[in-house]
Motif scaffolding. Structure first.
Motif, short mmCIF file in Angstrom:
data_model
loop_
_atom_site.label_atom_id
_atom_site.label_comp_id
_atom_site.label_asym_id
_atom_site.label_seq_id
_atom_site.Cartn_x
_atom_site.Cartn_y
_atom_site.Cartn_z
N LEU A 61 -66.04 -12.69 42.32
CA LEU A 61 -64.72 -13.22 41.98
C LEU A 61 -63.84 -12.15 41.31
O LEU A 61 -62.65 -12.08 41.59
CB LEU A 61 -64.86 -14.43 41.04
CG LEU A 61 -65.39 -15.71 41.70
CD1 LEU A 61 -65.73 -16.75 40.64
CD2 LEU A 61 -64.36 -16.28 42.66
N THR B 247 -56.74 -28.45 42.19
CA THR B 247 -57.15 -27.46 41.19
C THR B 247 -56.99 -28.02 39.78
O THR B 247 -56.18 -28.91 39.55
CB THR B 247 -56.30 -26.18 41.30
OG1 THR B 247 -54.92 -26.54 41.25
CG2 THR B 247 -56.58 -25.46 42.60
N CYS C 19 -65.40 -20.96 36.93
CA CYS C 19 -64.25 -21.83 37.18
C CYS C 19 -62.96 -21.13 36.78
O CYS C 19 -61.96 -21.18 37.51
CB CYS C 19 -64.43 -23.12 36.38
SG CYS C 19 -63.15 -24.34 36.68
N GLU D 111 -61.91 -18.53 39.39
CA GLU D 111 -61.45 -19.21 40.61
C GLU D 111 -60.06 -19.80 40.41
O GLU D 111 -59.17 -19.66 41.26
CB GLU D 111 -62.43 -20.34 40.99
CG GLU D 111 -63.68 -19.84 41.68
CD GLU D 111 -64.68 -20.96 41.93
OE1 GLU D 111 -65.57 -20.73 42.77
OE2 GLU D 111 -64.57 -22.02 41.30
N ASP E 144 -56.20 -18.85 42.17
CA ASP E 144 -55.28 -19.83 42.75
C ASP E 144 -53.95 -19.87 42.00
O ASP E 144 -52.87 -19.94 42.60
CB ASP E 144 -55.94 -21.22 42.71
CG ASP E 144 -55.24 -22.19 43.65
OD1 ASP E 144 -54.29 -22.84 43.20
OD2 ASP E 144 -55.65 -22.28 44.81
#
Lengths: 93, 168
Positions: free
Chosen positions: A25, B55, B134, B137, B141
């Protein structure tokens, strides 16, 4: 709340998978940030990526503030009716 | 979960125009500050609702649009300074083996990562409740959505500026 559960369930296998996930990531993040993306094929440290991410987000927030201010001056006198809305939509799409 | 850029932009434009239509700009009693707040609110709401609840950050932003964003966090930086001071003292006093140096470098790096993760959590809506995976991620976004928002707002600003120029 969820991190406490994750810690108690953690074995070395799980934490390795999680570390790989995080590394993956972070490299995706590196691609998004203009300051560290250009020309750099070698790895940038995680702390550097995080720092530049925070700086980038803050600069995007500032731009939104400035643009909101500019638009508040430009859109000062008229409400947007349905016809204008259609024009603006086609302009911006 | 990730929308292609074009679709996201279309969703944002559609929803933002709807929101702007609701703003009564012709109201003479509205201050420029109130107008700016209304424009920003409509842009943030449109940006969040374009994600259609998929999201965390978008749900957090819709439920709490006026959250203040802190510019700095002090607590983590003082912990970091202590570690750096301690490592300098160790280097000065002892014959430092390579393993020891590696340990110190690693702990400084870990401290920096922790500190910067905390700052990132304060920048992402709803970030304080997210674990590391999380958080990153959601950050990916959120940045994509912010770029669309800035892109569209800039287009409208330059189009409006051109429209309000006197014709020669």
């Amino acid at each position: 709340m969820s991190s406490r559960g994750l810690r108690s369930r953690q074995s070395s296998g799980v934490s390795r998978i999680r570390d790989d996930q995080i590394t993956d990531l972070v490299s995706k993040l590196q691609l998004l940030i203009p300051q560290i993306r250009g020309g750099r094929s070698h790895k940038v440290s995680a702390s550097k990526v995080l720092q530049e991410t925070c700086n980038y987000i803050r600069s995007l927030h500032r731009e939104v503030e400035d643009l909101s201010h500019r638009l508040s001056e430009l859109l000062a006198s008229t409400d947007i009716d349905n016809d204008q809305a259609a024009i603006i939509r086609s302009l911006l799409m | 979960m990730h929308l292609p850029h074009g679709t996201l932009k279309q969703e944002f434009v559609k929803k933002w125009i709807m929101g702007l239509q609701r703003c009564k700009f012709s109201n003479k009693n509205m201050s420029i500050f109130e107008r700016k707040k209304a424009i920003k609110l409509s842009a943030d709401t449109a940006m969040a609702s374009a994600r259609k609840g998929l999201t965390c950050w978008s749900r957090a932003l819709i439920s709490n649009p006026d959250r203040p964003v802190p510019t700095t966090t002090r607590r983590a930086s003082s912990a970091c300074k202590k570690i750096v001071k301690r490592s300098r003292r160790i280097r000065r006093t002892a014959k430092c083996g390579a393993a020891r140096k590696g340990q110190i470098t690693r702990s400084i790096a870990q401290c920096l990562v922790r500190k910067r993760t905390q700052i990132l959590k304060s920048l992402i809506p709803g970030g304080e409740f997210m674990n590391e995976v999380c958080l990153i991620e959601e950050t990916l976004d959120y940045i994509t959505s912010l770029r669309v928002q800035v892109d569209v707002m800039r287009s409208l600003a330059s189009a409006s500026a051109r429209a309000s120029e006197p014709h020669n």
